[in-house]
Write a protein that holds these residues in place. Structure first.
Motif, PDB file in Angstrom:
ATOM      1  N   VAL A  68       0.834  -1.204   0.000  1.00 21.72           N
ATOM      2  CA  VAL A  68       0.000   0.000   0.000  1.00 21.72           C
ATOM      3  C   VAL A  68       0.871   1.258   0.000  1.00 21.72           C
ATOM      4  O   VAL A  68       0.648   2.174  -0.809  1.00 21.72           O
ATOM      5  CB  VAL A  68      -0.968   0.000   1.211  1.00 21.72           C
ATOM      6  N   THR A  69       1.882   1.290   0.837  1.00 12.36           N
ATOM      7  CA  THR A  69       2.770   2.456   0.902  1.00 12.36           C
ATOM      8  C   THR A  69       3.521   2.644  -0.414  1.00 12.36           C
ATOM      9  O   THR A  69       3.681   3.767  -0.885  1.00 12.36           O
ATOM     10  CB  THR A  69       3.779   2.308   2.060  1.00 12.36           C
ATOM     11  N   GLY A  70       3.969   1.538  -1.008  1.00 12.20           N
ATOM     12  CA  GLY A  70       4.682   1.617  -2.283  1.00 12.20           C
ATOM     13  C   GLY A  70       3.810   2.201  -3.381  1.00 12.20           C
ATOM     14  O   GLY A  70       4.253   3.050  -4.164  1.00 12.20           O
ATOM     15  N   ALA A  71       2.563   1.765  -3.438  1.00 11.30           N
ATOM     16  CA  ALA A  71       1.637   2.309  -4.435  1.00 11.30           C
ATOM     17  C   ALA A  71       1.426   3.801  -4.215  1.00 11.30           C
ATOM     18  O   ALA A  71       1.437   4.592  -5.166  1.00 11.30           O
ATOM     19  CB  ALA A  71       0.299   1.566  -4.361  1.00 11.30           C
ATOM     20  N   GLU A  72       1.269   4.181  -2.980  1.00  8.75           N
ATOM     21  CA  GLU A  72       1.067   5.591  -2.659  1.00  8.75           C
ATOM     22  C   GLU A  72       2.278   6.437  -3.071  1.00  8.75           C
ATOM     23  O   GLU A  72       2.141   7.497  -3.688  1.00  8.75           O
ATOM     24  CB  GLU A  72       0.798   5.754  -1.167  1.00  8.75           C
ATOM     25  N   GLN A  73       3.462   5.941  -2.777  1.00 10.39           N
ATOM     26  CA  GLN A  73       4.682   6.666  -3.136  1.00 10.39           C
ATOM     27  C   GLN A  73       4.861   6.757  -4.650  1.00 10.39           C
ATOM     28  O   GLN A  73       5.283   7.794  -5.168  1.00 10.39           O
ATOM     29  CB  GLN A  73       5.909   5.987  -2.503  1.00 10.39           C
ATOM     30  N   LEU A  74       4.555   5.683  -5.356  1.00 11.65           N
ATOM     31  CA  LEU A  74       4.667   5.712  -6.815  1.00 11.65           C
ATOM     32  C   LEU A  74       3.721   6.739  -7.415  1.00 11.65           C
ATOM     33  O   LEU A  74       4.114   7.517  -8.285  1.00 11.65           O
ATOM     34  CB  LEU A  74       4.373   4.327  -7.399  1.00 11.65           C
ATOM     35  N   GLN A  75       2.483   6.749  -6.946  1.00 14.35           N
ATOM     36  CA  GLN A  75       1.518   7.728  -7.467  1.00 14.35           C
ATOM     37  C   GLN A  75       1.958   9.151  -7.157  1.00 14.35           C
ATOM     38  O   GLN A  75       1.905  10.018  -8.011  1.00 14.35           O
ATOM     39  CB  GLN A  75       0.127   7.484  -6.880  1.00 14.35           C
ATOM     40  N   ARG A  76       2.379   9.375  -5.929  1.00 14.06           N
ATOM     41  CA  ARG A  76       2.761  10.724  -5.515  1.00 14.06           C
ATOM     42  C   ARG A  76       4.017  11.200  -6.251  1.00 14.06           C
ATOM     43  O   ARG A  76       4.091  12.333  -6.712  1.00 14.06           O
ATOM     44  CB  ARG A  76       3.004  10.769  -4.006  1.00 14.06           C
ATOM     45  N   THR A  77       4.999  10.334  -6.376  1.00 15.06           N
ATOM     46  CA  THR A  77       6.273  10.720  -6.977  1.00 15.06           C
ATOM     47  C   THR A  77       6.183  10.900  -8.488  1.00 15.06           C
ATOM     48  O   THR A  77       6.716  11.860  -9.042  1.00 15.06           O
ATOM     49  CB  THR A  77       7.351   9.669  -6.651  1.00 15.06           C
TER      50      THR A  77
END
Length: 133
Positions: A68-77
């Motif tokens: 979940v955190t990885g997906a969030e970081q990918l979207q944000r970055t």
């Protein structure tokens, strides 16, 4: 937007994900299996045995939270939508990940691919390197 593509091994998740990637703009592929492989390398075996118990990295709580955190970081970055192929059969794990994705992006959709048992078996034999056809 997040498109989750779920299903058994050999059902065609990667094929569908790659076709979507070719045809949709502003998407990137995020395969949580990579996180699982990384955790297998990093976490000592004695600790994995205590926490995982099954040999399946999805049983590690850290895998679910990092997914979940990885997906969030990918979207944000990268400001990209995500296509997420995965085989996840534990209902609680699915709810955790789907809920986490939905919390960060309301446009989260889940699709479960199916195929005949024989089809999946043939694909698994052909792609897993057993040499039997």
């Amino acid at each position: 937007m997040i498109i989750m593509i779920n299903g058994a091994f050999g059902v065609g998740k990667t094929t569908v994900a790659n076709k979507l990637l070719e045809n949709l703009g502003n998407f990137m592929l995020f395969d949580p299996e990579g996180i699982g492989f990384m955790l297998r390398q990093v976490i000592p075996n004695d600790i994995k045995k205590l926490n995982e118990k099954t040999g399946n990295f999805q049983d590690l709580e850290m895998w679910r939270s990092l997914t979940v955190t990885g997906a969030e970081q990918l979207q944000r970055t990268y400001r990209k939508n995500l296509i997420v192929p995965m085989t996840i059969y534990n209902k609680n794990y699915f709810e955790y990940i789907f809920g986490g994705f939905k919390e960060m992006d309301e446009q989260t959709f889940h699709f479960c691919l199916t195929a005949k048992k024989e089809t999946i078996h043939q694909r698994a034999i052909g792609t897993r390197g057993t040499g039997r056809e």
